[in-house]
Design an enzyme around this catalytic site. Structure first.
Site, PDB file in Angstrom:
ATOM      1  N   ASP A   8       0.857  -1.196   0.000  1.00 30.63           N
ATOM      2  CA  ASP A   8       0.000   0.000   0.000  1.00 30.63           C
ATOM      3  C   ASP A   8       0.887   1.239   0.000  1.00 30.63           C
ATOM      4  O   ASP A   8       1.600   1.487   0.969  1.00 30.63           O
ATOM      5  CB  ASP A   8      -0.881  -0.057   1.255  1.00 30.63           C
ATOM      6  CG  ASP A   8      -1.637   1.242   1.491  1.00 30.63           C
ATOM      7  OD1 ASP A   8      -1.812   2.012   0.529  1.00 30.63           O
ATOM      8  OD2 ASP A   8      -2.058   1.468   2.644  1.00 30.63           O
ATOM      9  N   ASP A  51      -3.950   3.942   2.542  1.00 37.52           N
ATOM     10  CA  ASP A  51      -5.391   3.732   2.753  1.00 37.52           C
ATOM     11  C   ASP A  51      -5.698   2.300   3.194  1.00 37.52           C
ATOM     12  O   ASP A  51      -6.859   1.905   3.267  1.00 37.52           O
ATOM     13  CB  ASP A  51      -6.193   4.108   1.496  1.00 37.52           C
ATOM     14  CG  ASP A  51      -5.864   3.199   0.312  1.00 37.52           C
ATOM     15  OD1 ASP A  51      -4.963   2.330   0.441  1.00 37.52           O
ATOM     16  OD2 ASP A  51      -6.491   3.355  -0.758  1.00 37.52           O
ATOM     17  N   ASP A  91      -1.756  -1.227  -3.900  1.00 36.81           N
ATOM     18  CA  ASP A  91      -2.031  -0.476  -5.131  1.00 36.81           C
ATOM     19  C   ASP A  91      -0.863  -0.611  -6.113  1.00 36.81           C
ATOM     20  O   ASP A  91       0.176  -1.192  -5.786  1.00 36.81           O
ATOM     21  CB  ASP A  91      -2.312   0.999  -4.807  1.00 36.81           C
ATOM     22  CG  ASP A  91      -1.272   1.564  -3.845  1.00 36.81           C
ATOM     23  OD1 ASP A  91      -0.080   1.322  -4.075  1.00 36.81           O
ATOM     24  OD2 ASP A  91      -1.655   2.219  -2.851  1.00 36.81           O
ATOM     25  N   ASP A 136      -4.856 -10.169 -15.805  1.00 35.46           N
ATOM     26  CA  ASP A 136      -5.960 -11.101 -15.568  1.00 35.46           C
ATOM     27  C   ASP A 136      -7.093 -10.704 -16.502  1.00 35.46           C
ATOM     28  O   ASP A 136      -7.342  -9.508 -16.699  1.00 35.46           O
ATOM     29  CB  ASP A 136      -6.414 -10.983 -14.104  1.00 35.46           C
ATOM     30  CG  ASP A 136      -6.765 -12.321 -13.505  1.00 35.46           C
ATOM     31  OD1 ASP A 136      -7.628 -13.005 -14.086  1.00 35.46           O
ATOM     32  OD2 ASP A 136      -6.197 -12.676 -12.467  1.00 35.46           O
ATOM     33  N   ASP A 140      -9.533 -15.988 -16.542  1.00 39.16           N
ATOM     34  CA  ASP A 140     -10.304 -16.456 -15.393  1.00 39.16           C
ATOM     35  C   ASP A 140     -11.405 -17.435 -15.829  1.00 39.16           C
ATOM     36  O   ASP A 140     -12.197 -17.121 -16.735  1.00 39.16           O
ATOM     37  CB  ASP A 140     -10.936 -15.222 -14.739  1.00 39.16           C
ATOM     38  CG  ASP A 140     -11.564 -15.501 -13.405  1.00 39.16           C
ATOM     39  OD1 ASP A 140     -10.828 -15.834 -12.472  1.00 39.16           O
ATOM     40  OD2 ASP A 140     -12.804 -15.370 -13.293  1.00 39.16           O
ATOM     41  N   GLU A 186      -7.383 -20.442 -16.830  1.00 40.55           N
ATOM     42  CA  GLU A 186      -7.762 -21.109 -15.572  1.00 40.55           C
ATOM     43  C   GLU A 186      -8.933 -22.033 -15.900  1.00 40.55           C
ATOM     44  O   GLU A 186      -9.949 -21.570 -16.439  1.00 40.55           O
ATOM     45  CB  GLU A 186      -8.179 -20.083 -14.524  1.00 40.55           C
ATOM     46  CG  GLU A 186      -8.441 -20.738 -13.177  1.00 40.55           C
ATOM     47  CD  GLU A 186      -9.407 -19.983 -12.280  1.00 40.55           C
ATOM     48  OE1 GLU A 186      -9.328 -20.160 -11.063  1.00 40.55           O
ATOM     49  OE2 GLU A 186     -10.264 -19.228 -12.798  1.00 40.55           O
ATOM     50  N   HIS A 191      -4.216 -16.841  -5.271  1.00 41.62           N
ATOM     51  CA  HIS A 191      -5.083 -16.067  -4.369  1.00 41.62           C
ATOM     52  C   HIS A 191      -6.348 -16.823  -3.952  1.00 41.62           C
ATOM     53  O   HIS A 191      -7.118 -16.312  -3.149  1.00 41.62           O
ATOM     54  CB  HIS A 191      -5.468 -14.762  -5.070  1.00 41.62           C
ATOM     55  CG  HIS A 191      -6.264 -15.016  -6.315  1.00 41.62           C
ATOM     56  ND1 HIS A 191      -5.717 -15.581  -7.460  1.00 41.62           N
ATOM     57  CD2 HIS A 191      -7.571 -14.844  -6.588  1.00 41.62           C
ATOM     58  CE1 HIS A 191      -6.654 -15.717  -8.358  1.00 41.62           C
ATOM     59  NE2 HIS A 191      -7.787 -15.273  -7.868  1.00 41.62           N
ATOM     60  N   ASP A 192      -6.569 -18.000  -4.521  1.00 37.15           N
ATOM     61  CA  ASP A 192      -7.755 -18.795  -4.175  1.00 37.15           C
ATOM     62  C   ASP A 192      -7.423 -19.996  -3.291  1.00 37.15           C
ATOM     63  O   ASP A 192      -8.326 -20.731  -2.897  1.00 37.15           O
ATOM     64  CB  ASP A 192      -8.421 -19.347  -5.446  1.00 37.15           C
ATOM     65  CG  ASP A 192      -9.036 -18.253  -6.304  1.00 37.15           C
ATOM     66  OD1 ASP A 192      -9.433 -17.219  -5.750  1.00 37.15           O
ATOM     67  OD2 ASP A 192      -9.119 -18.453  -7.531  1.00 37.15           O
TER      68      ASP A 192
HETATM   69  C1  NOJ Z   1     -11.495 -17.566 -10.300  1.00 35.37           C
HETATM   70  C2  NOJ Z   1     -10.718 -16.510  -9.585  1.00 35.37           C
HETATM   71  O1  NOJ Z   1      -9.402 -16.938  -9.417  1.00 35.37           O
HETATM   72  C3  NOJ Z   1     -11.429 -16.253  -8.281  1.00 35.37           C
HETATM   73  O2  NOJ Z   1     -10.703 -15.448  -7.396  1.00 35.37           O
HETATM   74  C4  NOJ Z   1     -12.754 -15.638  -8.604  1.00 35.37           C
HETATM   75  O3  NOJ Z   1     -13.502 -15.478  -7.414  1.00 35.37           O
HETATM   76  C5  NOJ Z   1     -13.557 -16.517  -9.566  1.00 35.37           C
HETATM   77  N1  NOJ Z   1     -12.772 -17.037 -10.642  1.00 35.37           N
HETATM   78  C6  NOJ Z   1     -14.675 -15.712 -10.169  1.00 35.37           C
HETATM   79  O4  NOJ Z   1     -14.120 -14.737 -11.021  1.00 35.37           O
END
Ligand code: NOJ
Length: 616
Positions: free
Chosen positions: A75, A79, A83, A152, A260, A318, A390-391
C-alpha cells in the site's frame, strides 16, 4: 552494466532490452553469491549449461511467473489497500528472484465484491489501485527489468454494475439485451418465487445460480455471486467487444492474459438440472465445465487477438474441472488456442466432496496426480505448475509442516514443483514460506466465498466453531493476508490498518529478514528459478517417475539429450532410507539441508535434492 554486476547486486534487476524495446531475458550464468549454491556444490563441479534455450516465440516454456494480488501486495498511499505504485516500489524484490513475468490479479474498475473479479470497466483502473498512467509505468518498469506483464482477464462474467449489464437488465430490446444469459421462470411456477428458477444449479458463492429481475421479468445466470452475471458468449457482439478490449490492452504493451475460469464460457444451451449436492442445489458443472463451443470461441479469440501480432504473448487459461485430454487439445503447440492451463486435480485432493470438508492427502495420491498430468501432456500440450494462488490456502500449511519443518517443507514443495515439466507460478509470499492466517473469529475474514459459506452453514444449524475451523484451513483469505515485508507495524505493508489483518508471524517471517539470510526460502527460490534458466532438461526434459519409497518420497528424472536431472523429495516428517545414491555418478545441483547432514542412503524429513547425472 556488466553481467556480473547484474547478477551479484541484490535487487538491481536482471535484464536488458532488445532494440525493439521488447523485454529480453539474458541467460543468467550463475545462481548467485548466496548460501544455497555453496550448500549445493562447488562452482567447479557445476555442469556445462551451454545447451540451447527454447526459441523466444515460446519464451513461456522456460519461464517462471510471479503472481501479484495487488490488494494485498503493498500500500503506497496509506489507505490500507495495496495499489499499483506499491507494486512498482517492490519490483526489485520480484526481479531478485529471477522470474520472467508477473501475472497481475485484476486492477480494473470494479465494485470489489470479489476483489476485482467483478469488473465494471475493462478499460480503466480502479481508483483504489491507481490510474492507467500507473499501469503504463508498471509495464515500463517491468520491461526495463526484462520481465513481462500478464493481465488477468475476467470475461466469463462482468460486475452487475457494468454498463452492459445495467442496460441489459432494463428490458428485452436494448443494445445489450442479449449479452447475458437470461431465461424465463420454470414452466408452471410463479416467477420470482422459490423453485421458479430456470434450473436447479447452485452458485459457487452460495445460493441459487439464478437471480430474478422484475423489471425484465426474467432470471439471469451467475455461476459465482449474484453481483457477477455470466456473459452470453454465443452472442457474436459480446465476443467482438471482448476481443476489441483485449487488443486494446496488447496495443498498450501487456504481454498476455491469465484467463479467469475461461472453460466456463460456453454453457449447454438446454441448461439442464444437475444432481443435487449437500447444500440442496444442482451441480451444473457437467453442462458448463467444457461446454460445446469453448474450443471454437477460444480458437476465434486466438485468431482475432493474437495471430496477427508479431510478438509472442502468453495465453493461460484457468480451467477447473478439465481433463488431461481436454488440456492436451487446448494447449497443443500447433492447433491449441492456449499455451497452457491451470488444472485443479491436486488442489482438490484434500477436499471430501466440497472444499469445506477437508480430508488428509497421502503422498502417493499427490504424486500420482501430479505425475498423471506430467505424463498426459508429455508429447503434446503444456502444464502450468502451481501450489498457490489467491484462491488457495498457503502451500506450506496445506501440504507441508508450517511449524517444526517450516523452512524444510516450504523448500521441499518448491523443489518438487519447479523440477516438473511446465511453467511454474510463484504466488506472492510463497517465496517467503508465508503460512495460513490464524483466523480467530469470523471478523478476521473478508472473502465473499468464506463469508457466504459461514452465514449459510450457521443458518443451516452447523456448529460455528466447526465451520470456522474449516475456514481457517481452506479459506481463500489465507492467501490474501498482506505481504510481510518487515517485522514492523502492519508488516511494512501499509502505514495504516490494512483491509485484512496481517499475519502476526510477520515478526519473524518477513522479506527483510530473508533477504539478510543467505539460507532463506527466498534465496532457495532464486536458486531453483536459476536452475530452470540454466538447464535445458529442466525446461524440456522427458519426465520419468521413480517408484522409490512411494509412501514418503517423490522422485523423478528429467532427461533431454545427454543431460539428466534427478529430483528426490521426502514429503514427510520422518527420515526415510533410500537405495544408495551413486556418489560418483551424481553431481548435486541443489539441496535444502546442509552438507554436514547429507547422507547417500537416507533423506531427512522434508529433504529435497536435485542431482545432475554424469554420463560417460
Ligand atoms: C477464479 C478466480 O481466481 C477467483 O478469485 C474468482 O472469485 C472466480 N474465478 C470468479 O471470477
Amino acid at each position: 552494466m556488466s553481467d556480473d554486476q547484474v547478477l551479484l547486486d541484490w535487487g538491481s534487476g536482471v535484464a536488458s532490452l532488445t532494440s525493439s524495446g521488447e523485454p529480453h531475458r539474458r541467460r543468467e550464468r550463475s545462481v548467485d553469491a548466496t548460501g544455497w549454491r555453496a550448500m549445493a556444490s562447488s562452482p567447479d563441479s557445476l555442469p556445462d549449461t551451454s545447451s540451447e534455450p527454447p526459441c523466444d516465440a515460446q519464451w513461456w516454456r522456460a519461464a517462471v511467473i510471479y503472481q501479484v494480488y495487488p490488494r494485498s501486495f503493498a500500500d503506497s498511499d496509506g489507505d490500507g489497500v495495496g495499489d499499483l505504485p506499491g507494486v512498482i516500489a517492490h519490483l526489485d524484490h520480484i526481479a531478485g528472484l529471477g522470474v520472467d513475468a508477473v501475472w497481475l490479479s485484476p486492477v480494473y474498475r470494479s465494485p470489489q465484491r470479489d476483489n476485482g473479479y467483478d469488473v465494471s470497466d475493462y478499460q480503466d483502473i480502479d481508483p483504489s489501485f491507481g490510474t492507467l498512467a500507473d499501469l503504463d509505468e508498471l509495464i515500463r518498469e517491468l520491461h526495463r527489468r526484462g520481465m513481462r506483464l500478464i493481465m488477468d482477464l475476467v470475461v466469463n462474467h462482468t460486475s452487475d454494475e457494468h454498463p452492459w449489464f445495467i442496460a441489459s437488465r432494463q428490458n428485452r430490446t436494448g443494445a445489450t439485451a442479449d449479452w447475458y444469459l437470461w431465461r424465463d421462470a420454470r414452466p408452471g411456477t410463479i416467477p420470482g418465487q422459490a423453485g421458479a428458477e430456470p434450473n436447479n444449479w447452485g452458485a459457487a458463492f452460495s445460493g441459487s445460480a439464478w437471480q430474478w429481475v422484475p423489471e425484465r421479468g426474467q432470471y439471469y445466470l451467475h455461476l459465482f455471486s449474484v453481483e457477477q452475471p455470466d456473459l452470453n458468449w454465443d452472442n457474436p457482439e459480446v465476443r467482438e467487444a471482448i476481443f476489441a478490449m483485449m487488443n486494446w490492452w496488447l496495443d498498450r504493451g501487456v504481454d498476455g492474459f491469465r484467463m479467469d475460469v475461461i472453460n466456463f464460457i460456453s454453457k449447454d444451451p438446454a441448461l439442464p438440472d444437475g444432481p443435487v449436492d449437500r447444500a440442496g442445489y444442482g451441480d451444473g458443472t457437467p453442462y458448463f465445465v467444457y461446454g460445446p463451443q469453448v474450443h471454437t470461441h477460444l480458437a476465434e479469440m486466438k485468431r482475432r487477438v493474437f495471430d496477427h501480432r508479431s510478438g509472442s504473448y502468453l495465453r493461460v487459461g484457468e480451467m477447473p474441472g478439465v481433463t488431461p485430454e481436454q488440456a492436451r487439445e487446448l494447449t497443443d503447440s500447433k492447433h491449441g488456442p492456449l499455451n497452457m492451463i491451470f488444472q485443479f486435480d491436486h488442489v482438490y485432493l484434500d477436499q471430501d466432496g466440497d472444499k469445506w470438508t477437508p480430508r488428509p492427502v497421502s503422498v502417493s495420491d499427490l504424486r500420482d496426480t501430479l505425475a498423471h498430468w506430467q505424463l498426459a501432456l508429455a508429447d503434446s500440450g503444456w502444464n502450468s505448475l502451481y501450489w498457490s494462488n489467491h484462491d488457495q490456502p498457503r502451500a506450506v500449511s496445506r501440504f507441508g509442516n508450517d511449524s517444526r519443518y517450516w523452512r524444510e517443507s516450504a523448500t521441499a514443495l518448491a523443489t518438487l514443483l519447479h523440477l516438473h515439466r511446465g511453467t511454474p507460478y510463484v504466488y506472492q509470499g510463497e517465496e517467503l514460506g508465508m503460512t495460513n492466517a490464524p483466523g480467530e473469529s469470523i471478523d478476521d475474514f473478508r472473502d465473499i466465498e468464506s463469508l457466504h459459506h459461514y452465514a449459510d452453514a450457521v443458518e443451516r444449524g452447523e456448529d460455528p466453531t466447526v465451520v470456522l475451523a474449516a475456514l481457517r484451513r481452506m479459506s481463500r483469505d489465507n492467501a490474501r493476508t498482506p505481504m510481510q515485508w518487515t517485522s514492523g507495524r502492519y508488516g511494512g505493508f501499509s502505514t495504516t490498518k490494512p483491509w485484512i489483518p496481517v499475519n502476526p508471524n510477520h515478526h519473524w517471517l518477513n522479506a527483510a529478514a530473508q533477504v539478510r539470510d543467505p539460507h532463506s526460502i527466498y534465496y532457495y527460490y532464486r536458486a531453483l528459478i536459476a536452475l530452470r534458466h540454466q538447464h535445458h532438461a529442466v525446461v524440456d526434459g522427458e519426465f520419468v517417475i521413480n517408484e522409490t519409497g512411494r509412501d514418503q518420497i517423490y522422485a523423478f528424472r528429467r532427461t533431454a539429450g545427454n543431460e539428466a536431472i534427478e529430483t528426490y523429495v521426502n514429503l514427510s516428517d520422518n527420515p526415510v532410507s533410500i537405495d544408495e545414491l551413486e556418489p560418483n555418478a551424481l553431481v548435486l545441483l541443489l539441496g535444502n539441508y546442509p552438507e554436514s547432514v547429507r547422507d547417500t542412503t537416507r533423506l531427512a524429513p522434508w529433504e529435497a535434492r536435485v542431482y545432475r547425472r554424469r554420463f560417460g
